[in-house]
Design a protein around this motif. Structure first.
Motif, PDB file in Angstrom:
ATOM      1  N   ALA A  49       0.833  -1.185   0.000  1.00 59.41           N
ATOM      2  CA  ALA A  49       0.000   0.000   0.000  1.00 59.41           C
ATOM      3  C   ALA A  49       0.873   1.241   0.000  1.00 59.41           C
ATOM      4  O   ALA A  49       1.998   1.221   0.510  1.00 59.41           O
ATOM      5  CB  ALA A  49      -0.928   0.014   1.210  1.00 59.41           C
ATOM      6  N   SER A  50       0.324   2.302  -0.574  1.00 60.21           N
ATOM      7  CA  SER A  50       1.028   3.570  -0.666  1.00 60.21           C
ATOM      8  C   SER A  50       0.084   4.679  -0.245  1.00 60.21           C
ATOM      9  O   SER A  50      -1.028   4.796  -0.773  1.00 60.21           O
ATOM     10  CB  SER A  50       1.500   3.803  -2.101  1.00 60.21           C
ATOM     11  N   SER A  51       0.521   5.491   0.706  1.00 56.56           N
ATOM     12  CA  SER A  51      -0.322   6.583   1.175  1.00 56.56           C
ATOM     13  C   SER A  51      -0.077   7.832   0.351  1.00 56.56           C
ATOM     14  O   SER A  51       0.909   7.934  -0.383  1.00 56.56           O
ATOM     15  CB  SER A  51      -0.021   6.873   2.644  1.00 56.56           C
ATOM     16  N   SER A  52      -0.969   8.787   0.496  1.00 58.41           N
ATOM     17  CA  SER A  52      -0.808  10.051  -0.221  1.00 58.41           C
ATOM     18  C   SER A  52       0.435  10.798   0.235  1.00 58.41           C
ATOM     19  O   SER A  52       0.993  11.611  -0.519  1.00 58.41           O
ATOM     20  CB  SER A  52      -2.044  10.925  -0.024  1.00 58.41           C
ATOM     21  N   GLY A  53       0.878  10.510   1.442  1.00 58.70           N
ATOM     22  CA  GLY A  53       2.085  11.151   1.958  1.00 58.70           C
ATOM     23  C   GLY A  53       3.364  10.488   1.512  1.00 58.70           C
ATOM     24  O   GLY A  53       4.455  10.987   1.821  1.00 58.70           O
ATOM     25  N   GLY A  54       3.242   9.384   0.803  1.00 54.38           N
ATOM     26  CA  GLY A  54       4.424   8.727   0.270  1.00 54.38           C
ATOM     27  C   GLY A  54       4.911   7.534   1.058  1.00 54.38           C
ATOM     28  O   GLY A  54       5.852   6.859   0.639  1.00 54.38           O
ATOM     29  N   SER A  55       4.292   7.245   2.180  1.00 60.79           N
ATOM     30  CA  SER A  55       4.723   6.078   2.940  1.00 60.79           C
ATOM     31  C   SER A  55       4.202   4.811   2.282  1.00 60.79           C
ATOM     32  O   SER A  55       3.180   4.826   1.597  1.00 60.79           O
ATOM     33  CB  SER A  55       4.239   6.156   4.378  1.00 60.79           C
ATOM     34  N   THR A  56       4.940   3.741   2.477  1.00 61.85           N
ATOM     35  CA  THR A  56       4.554   2.462   1.896  1.00 61.85           C
ATOM     36  C   THR A  56       4.615   1.366   2.955  1.00 61.85           C
ATOM     37  O   THR A  56       5.314   1.505   3.959  1.00 61.85           O
ATOM     38  CB  THR A  56       5.478   2.072   0.733  1.00 61.85           C
ATOM     39  N   LYS A  57       3.873   0.321   2.716  1.00 67.27           N
ATOM     40  CA  LYS A  57       3.967  -0.847   3.573  1.00 67.27           C
ATOM     41  C   LYS A  57       3.758  -2.085   2.727  1.00 67.27           C
ATOM     42  O   LYS A  57       3.100  -2.031   1.689  1.00 67.27           O
ATOM     43  CB  LYS A  57       2.969  -0.790   4.724  1.00 67.27           C
TER      44      LYS A  57
END
Length: 119
Positions: A49-57
């Motif tokens: 997954a990728s958030s709008s803030g650029g973090s990923t998991k």
């Protein structure tokens, strides 16, 4: 909002595939985008997954092998899958959590694309 996924197929173990998913529609903004997968007899699970803030998991089984990325200008998310294993065989679903017409956290799913990894 419609999600159109592509890029699945048949590949030998150790090979690579790249999945793409593009969101289209009106009056929406994307918060999170990600990929899930479901193998026969299993529950659907989060892959990356990728958030709008650029973090990923990532789920543990794909760490170091898969990379999720986004092109926000194109409302597109990618999943680069390297060193594929037979256990990666599944239908992969694109997922997006959006704000649309001012309403937050609305979830959409793509149609699924089959990834088959042969041993």
């Amino acid at each position: 909002v419609q999600l159109q996924a592509s890029g699945g197929g048949l590949v030998q173990a150790g090979g690579s595939l790249r999945l793409s998913c593009t969101a289209s529609g009106r009056s929406f903004s994307i918060n999170n985008m990600g990929w899930y997968r479901q193998a026969p007899g299993n529950q659907r699970e989060l892959v990356a997954a990728s958030s709008s803030g650029g973090s990923t998991k990532y789920t543990d089984s794909v760490k170091g092998r898969f990379t999720i990325s986004r092109d926000n200008a194109k409302n597109t998310v990618y999943l680069q899958m390297n060193s594929l294993k037979p256990e990666d065989t599944a239908v992969y679903f694109c997922n997006a959590v959006v704000t649309i017409y001012g309403i937050s956290n609305i979830q959409y799913w793509g149609q699924g694309t089959l990834v088959t990894v042969s041993s």
